[in-house]
Enzyme design. Structure first.
Site, mmCIF file in Angstrom:
data_model
loop_
_atom_site.group_PDB
_atom_site.id
_atom_site.type_symbol
_atom_site.label_atom_id
_atom_site.label_comp_id
_atom_site.label_asym_id
_atom_site.label_seq_id
_atom_site.Cartn_x
_atom_site.Cartn_y
_atom_site.Cartn_z
ATOM 1 C CG HIS A 183 -0.357 0.302 2.510
ATOM 2 N ND1 HIS A 183 -0.001 -0.682 3.416
ATOM 3 C CD2 HIS A 183 -0.021 1.474 3.113
ATOM 4 C CE1 HIS A 183 0.506 -0.118 4.506
ATOM 5 N NE2 HIS A 183 0.509 1.181 4.343
ATOM 6 C CG ASP A 213 0.048 -3.957 2.760
ATOM 7 O OD1 ASP A 213 0.302 -3.425 1.663
ATOM 8 O OD2 ASP A 213 -0.135 -3.301 3.798
ATOM 9 C CB SER A 288 3.198 1.687 6.178
ATOM 10 O OG SER A 288 2.042 1.838 6.960
#
Length: 539
Positions: A183, A213, A288
């Site tokens: 993402h 992911d 992230s």
């Protein structure tokens, strides 16, 4: 990394040996002060005590006093040896633990910082054509239509908007490979990598996997390129173990936070292969894709998600999962095995109604037509209990097991059917890449066109959202800012039950109805909380 208590004991070995040497021969003299001071100075420096100066005089006083008043020397020396050994454990080791822990975190941060990178991405978003002074939600526009305004007023050229995002990653090889989250780099037209020394590189996407992911990017390394991070074994990680997260939260590059592993094997509804490590190390937007280190300086996870309403609840993808998928990511995408069944966990009520004595197993709620399972003879109502002799206790475990088996492999599926146990051989197919198929047909993914990501309603999600176990629909798990979904008021956690007045029970229904709509608007029936409402999405 050496255990603090063990290092302290090793540091005191010269001191203990000096006592043993003296205790082995009678003496009426005192223990040489220089020997005591030297031993204590060595021990304290090696154990890295922050308050060693306060402890050394106490040890010197006790030791010198004991040997100064010795009569024969031998018995007293042996008692002194035991006494000082206990004193070391009681007084020195706790102080050592505090000092050593603080020093370990600083040393660890210094050791690993060079292999952590900050990512900044740019995405070019094409905006629909507009008309001067005529907003999209104007009722005249709805009444006359776009064709009327284009004929009389002319249309404006398609506009473009550049959206920027931040993330993190870490180097895994000397040839420039960097691991991060899907993402973070999905749909990015430009990826910039910044090192700890502020040096920048342009990166290209090598491969990604939305289901887990994970994404792999590559830069062209130079002679100053940092060495790769060391990858650990997430299976060996224990709950309560210390961890350190390094990343780029809110653009604050190379921020270090620490905590512990709070839990393992968490299922949070992010995808069908959830198996997260939970940590209380602070993770924020921008973290992230960054690494989660153990206290040995090894990456055990990739920081991925947080619970926005909570504090100290973050999630990381286990590094073992990433290592398993790396060979396929290097080829561009991940290909998974496919059984072709709809499954759910087996609870006590279902087990009782099926006449099964255990709740361990996975219930087949439906079988996809012409899928490998259907061709092999699996049926709705079967309870899968083993795959190739390995026990299957819950649905997520079965999904991961099948997905991790190469397509074309033959597996033995053991099921309970009508009280009887039987083993059915199945040749796995390839998990359909529905996204790629839609992109070939329409040029883009329908979920992305409307600005939302949805997934099937699992029992875990239903429980978390306060829904009944028999509720049907797909759950909105992400809404893209400024998209049609966001502008209409659709929210994360909404349950889509209808599209254009047709029922939606599964993700397959959702995709089919999106493709069939062929309109510039969608009418959704959404359940939110205890009530339902209609929402109109317009392109």
């Amino acid at each position: 990394m050496t255990d603090c208590g063990g290092k302290a004991i090793l540091a005191f070995v010269p001191y203990i040996f000096s006592l043993l040497e003296i205790s082995s021969r009678p003496t009426t003299g005192t223990l040489p002060s220089y020997l005591v001071k030297a031993a204590l100075r060595y021990a304290c420096s090696e154990a890295q005590l922050f308050r060693a100066d306060q402890l050394k005089p106490k040890f010197q006083e006790v030791t010198m006093g004991l040997f100064r008043h010795s009569a024969s020397g031998h018995d007293t020396a042996w008692r002194a040896f035991k006494f000082i050994g206990i004193l070391v454990l009681l007084l020195l080791l706790p102080a050592c633990a505090i000092g050593r822990q603080a020093l370990d975190l600083a040393d660890l941060a210094e050791e690993v910082k060079h292999s952590v990178v900050n990512l900044s991405t740019t995405q070019v978003i094409r905006m629909e054509r507009g008309h001067p002074g005529m907003p999209q939600d104007n009722p005249l526009r709805d009444f006359f239509g776009d064709e009327f305004f284009e004929r009389f007023f002319g249309g404006l050229p398609e506009r473009e908007r550049r959206a920027n995002a931040l993330g993190s990653g870490f180097i895994i090889s000397s040839d420039g490979l960097i691991l991060t989250n899907h993402h973070v780099v999905a749909r990015a037209t430009e990826i910039k990598v910044r090192l700890e020394n502020d040096k920048e590189y342009d990166a290209k996407l090598v491969g990604s996997d939305p289901q887990t992911d994970l994404a792999l990017i590559r830069v062209k390394p130079d002679k100053d390129f940092p060495k790769a991070a060391r990858l650990g074994n997430s299976n060996d990680t224990r709950v309560g173990s210390g961890v350190m997260a390094v990343g780029n939260p809110f653009g604050l590059g190379h921020t270090v936070t620490s905590g512990i592993v709070s839990a393992k094997g968490r299922i949070i509804g992010a995808g069908p292969y959830d198996d997260f490590l939970q940590t209380d190390a602070a993770i924020n937007p921008g973290n992230s894709g960054g690494p989660l280190y153990n206290m040995d300086g090894e990456v055990i996870g990739i920081n991925t998600a947080i619970v926005a309403q909570g504090q100290g609840i973050g999630f990381a993808i286990p590094i073992n999962l990433a290592v398993e998928l790396l060979p396929q990511l290097k080829k561009g995408k991940v290909i998974r095995g496919w059984l072709g069944v709809m499954i759910q966990d087996l609870n006590k009520e279902l087990a009782d109604s099926l006449g099964i004595k255990t709740t361990e197993g996975v219930l087949v709620s439906d079988v996809v037509t012409d899928a490998p399972a259907a061709k092999a003879g699996l049926k709705r109502g079967d309870v899968i209990v083993q795959v190739n002799g390995r026990e299957v206790k819950e649905a997520h475990a079965l999904s991961r097991m099948i997905a991790g088996t190469p397509p074309g492999s033959k597996v033995d599926i053991t099921v309970i059917r009508n009280g009887d146990t039987k083993t059915i051989p199945v040749t796995l197919g390839t998990l359909p890449d529905s996204t790629a198929e839609r992109e070939r047909q329409e040029g883009q993914q329908p979920e992305e066109k409307w600005g939302m990501t949805v997934q099937n309603l699992t029992p875990e999600l239903a429980q978390r959202l306060g829904l009944e176990s028999d509720e049907k629909g797909v759950v909105v798990v992400q809404v893209v800012p400024d998209s049609p979904a966001a502008q209409s008021g659709l929210q994360r956690g909404d349950l889509i039950k209808e599209i254009n007045r047709k029922p939606v029970e599964t993700l397959s229904d959702f995709n089919n109805l999106i493709q069939q709509s062929g309109k510039d608007s969608l009418l959704l029936l959404v359940r939110r909380g205890a009530g339902t409402l209609y929402i109109v999405l317009k392109k």
